[in-house]
Write an enzyme that holds these catalytic residues in place. Structure first.
Site: not given
Ligand code: SIN
Length: 306
Positions: A132, A194
């Protein structure tokens, strides 16, 4: 059209077809159930949970750019206890394999999350989110470092025997080094990719468009990056891969299968149109036939390199 076999086998998990919903696009499952017939999909990955509930980042948290969507949710989530107590009992009614996703600030947190999911049962598998880009601790800080990724995956595997897919970022020097580390630590497979770190600026206000200043870019712009990550990691590790990034139609799914994905997830496309994933399933047979095959499985890694 010939009879096309859409089934796929993701590290021992039987999927009716390769089409999945990526983490963050399906909430905790029940939100989407009234909107689309989830049981027609291959599987869904729930929003990442942390040990404690989290409110996520300051707003605004979404910005539509000319080249895709930026998000900076910051892992807002209900926490592992609520996932197990409130969400898990409803999952069996959804009628498809459901994957939990976990994120943590420390290796210990990942170990605890794995242990709790092991005792809870009920999930087809888990995604370990080490990529993330929107949190200050944990997240991509693990995924840029093969040793840190290895430590996280090892901790999860020591506490949890569910099939474990490690979600990686392509915003690293050599993604195959991180993928290989995940495999050495016992990952059952990979989830690629991601969002890619990015930002947008409001020139009149001289301020970032996102409350957290930076975010993660998704959508068609990142599809070529995602395809290369899948192709590189498939050849380097041979691990089963959930591929995704900018998938909008059935031909996109076939591209990811050819690059080496075993299943393919939709992300931003679902925000624009939640029924899009079903349209993709409906067109998949014809797209597989266009690639000269009669099954999804025979296309996996079937790219011809001249
Ligand atoms: C987020 O909650 O910011 C997105 C999740 C991620 O990019 O893993």
């Amino acid at each position: 059209m010939a009879e096309i076999d859409l089934k796929t086998d993701l590290a021992g998990i039987a999927l009716a077809n390769p089409v999945m919903l990526a983490s963050g696009t399906a909430g905790y499952g029940s939100e989407l159930a009234p909107v689309i017939e989830l049981s027609r999909l291959g599987g869904i990955v729930l929003k990442s949970v942390t040990v404690e509930p989290s409110k996520g980042n300051r707003e605004p948290r979404i910005w539509e750019t000319s080249s895709g969507m930026l998000n900076s949710i910051g892992l807002e989530n209900v926490g592992i206890e609520a996932l197990i107590d409130r969400v898990l009992p409803e999952l069996a009614d959804l009628g498809l394999p459901v994957f939990a996703s976990i994120a943590g600030e420390t290796v210990r947190a990942f170990a605890r999350l794995g242990a709790m999911l092991q005792s809870a049962g009920g999930f087809a598998g888990i995604e370990v989110n080490v990529s993330c880009p929107n949190v200050e601790r944990g997240g991509i800080q693990f995924g840029v470092d093969p040793n840190a990724t290895k430590a996280v995956v090892k901790a999860v595997r020591e506490n949890c025997s569910l099939p474990t897919f490690v979600k990686l970022s392509a915003a690293v020097g050599d993604i195959t080094r991180v993928a290989d580390a995940a495999g050495q630590a016992g990952a059952s497979g990979l989830s690629l990719i991601n969002t890619i770190p990015g930002m947008a600026i409001d020139i009149e206000r001289r301020r970032p468009r996102l409350g957290a200043v930076t975010g993660g870019l998704s959508g068609p712009a990142i599809k070529p990056v995602a395809l290369k990550a899948v192709w590189d990691c498939y050849r380097a590790t041979g691990l089963p891969i959930i591929g995704g990034g900018g998938v909008y139609d059935s031909a996109d799914v076939v591209e990811f299968l050819l690059a080496g994905a075993t299943a393919v997830s939709l992300g931003s496309a679902v925000f624009q149109d939640p029924t899009r994933a079903l349209t993709v399933v409906d067109g998949l047979g014809a797209a597989i036939e266009r690639a000269g095959a009669t099954s999804a499985k025979e296309l996996i890694g079937g790219l011809k390199t001249w």
